[in-house]
Write a protein that holds these residues in place. Structure first.
Motif, PDB file in Angstrom:
ATOM      1  N   UNK A  75       5.458  64.188  22.354  1.00 27.00           N
ATOM      2  CA  UNK A  75       6.202  63.348  21.419  1.00 27.00           C
ATOM      3  C   UNK A  75       7.569  62.988  22.004  1.00 27.00           C
ATOM      4  N   UNK A  76       8.252  63.975  22.584  1.00 28.49           N
ATOM      5  CA  UNK A  76       9.559  63.715  23.195  1.00 28.49           C
ATOM      6  C   UNK A  76       9.463  62.745  24.360  1.00 28.49           C
ATOM      7  N   UNK A  77       8.448  62.904  25.199  1.00 23.78           N
ATOM      8  CA  UNK A  77       8.284  62.016  26.356  1.00 23.78           C
ATOM      9  C   UNK A  77       7.941  60.601  25.902  1.00 23.78           C
ATOM     10  N   UNK A  78       7.039  60.460  24.944  1.00 25.10           N
ATOM     11  CA  UNK A  78       6.652  59.131  24.473  1.00 25.10           C
ATOM     12  C   UNK A  78       7.844  58.415  23.818  1.00 25.10           C
ATOM     13  N   UNK A  79       8.618  59.148  23.043  1.00 26.27           N
ATOM     14  CA  UNK A  79       9.800  58.558  22.420  1.00 26.27           C
ATOM     15  C   UNK A  79      10.786  58.106  23.495  1.00 26.27           C
ATOM     16  N   UNK A  80      11.006  58.950  24.496  1.00 21.74           N
ATOM     17  CA  UNK A  80      11.980  58.647  25.551  1.00 21.74           C
ATOM     18  C   UNK A  80      11.540  57.487  26.432  1.00 21.74           C
ATOM     19  N   UNK A  81      10.260  57.272  26.538  1.00 22.11           N
ATOM     20  CA  UNK A  81       9.766  56.123  27.295  1.00 22.11           C
ATOM     21  C   UNK A  81       9.840  54.833  26.472  1.00 22.11           C
ATOM     22  N   UNK A  82       9.663  54.953  25.158  1.00 23.42           N
ATOM     23  CA  UNK A  82       9.650  53.787  24.284  1.00 23.42           C
ATOM     24  C   UNK A  82      11.055  53.291  23.952  1.00 23.42           C
ATOM     25  N   UNK A  83      12.014  54.198  23.828  1.00 22.14           N
ATOM     26  CA  UNK A  83      13.388  53.837  23.412  1.00 22.14           C
ATOM     27  C   UNK A  83      14.164  53.349  24.621  1.00 22.14           C
TER      28      UNK A  83
END
Length: 184
Positions: A75-83
């Motif tokens: 979840x943290x990685x996906x958020x950091x890639x999307x933002x």
């Protein structure tokens, strides 16, 4: 429009329905009892043996922390890639910043270490030739270590997700506060 209608629903743990079951005038067969009817010379030993399922549950709860840690890191990685941040035309994902990378990469590394640790503990725990007290200690150590790292990891990652880390649809707070997620 009020601000409460703009924000996502607040996350909270799913309740567990507990019930107390009682019986009146029910006869149990001898094999239904948890132990012998004779008084033991070591009541402490009988109690310890009768609650062995609790030790197995301790082991299982410790193992449940691993998939939770994997979810937190993902979840943290996906958020950091999307933002993305930056000026128009020069926007970069926030995963490019060390402050964003460190908690996610640390948690990911801990996942790999915990996988190996859980495999070692379960192999050791399953060896019935080892004293049950040592196996009990292994279960307690496993649960303490994995749940501790999982709790620290979710806090570190959710901090990096900002206010979005608090929204229920991102699942971080829901998994962290849910007793069923980590058995706490």
């Amino acid at each position: 429009m009020s601000i409460s209608r703009l924000l996502p629903e607040r996350g909270e743990p799913n309740p567990v329905n507990h019930a107390v079951t009682t019986f009146t005038n029910v006869r149990l067969q001898a094999q239904s009892l948890l132990g012998p009817l004779e008084k033991s010379c070591s009541p402490k030993m009988v109690l310890t043996h009768s609650m062995w399922r609790v030790v197995c549950g301790t082991m299982a709860i410790g193992c449940l922390a691993l998939p939770a840690m994997k979810c937190y890191a993902t979840i943290g990685a996906m958020y950091s890639l999307r933002r993305h941040v930056g000026a128009p035309g020069h926007r970069v994902p926030i995963i490019h910043f060390r402050t964003q990378q460190i908690p996610i990469v640390t948690l990911t590394a801990q996942v790999y270490v915990m996988e190996a640790f859980i495999q070692w503990c379960t192999r050791f725990f399953s060896d019935t030739t080892i004293d049950y007290r040592v196996r009990h200690a292994i279960a307690g150590i496993l649960k303490t270590v994995t749940v501790g790292h999982a709790n620290a990891g979710v806090i570190a990652v959710s901090d990096r997700c900002g206010v979005q880390g608090l929204f229920a649809h991102n699942q971080l707070t829901v998994m962290h506060v849910s007793p069923s997620a980590l058995g706490t």
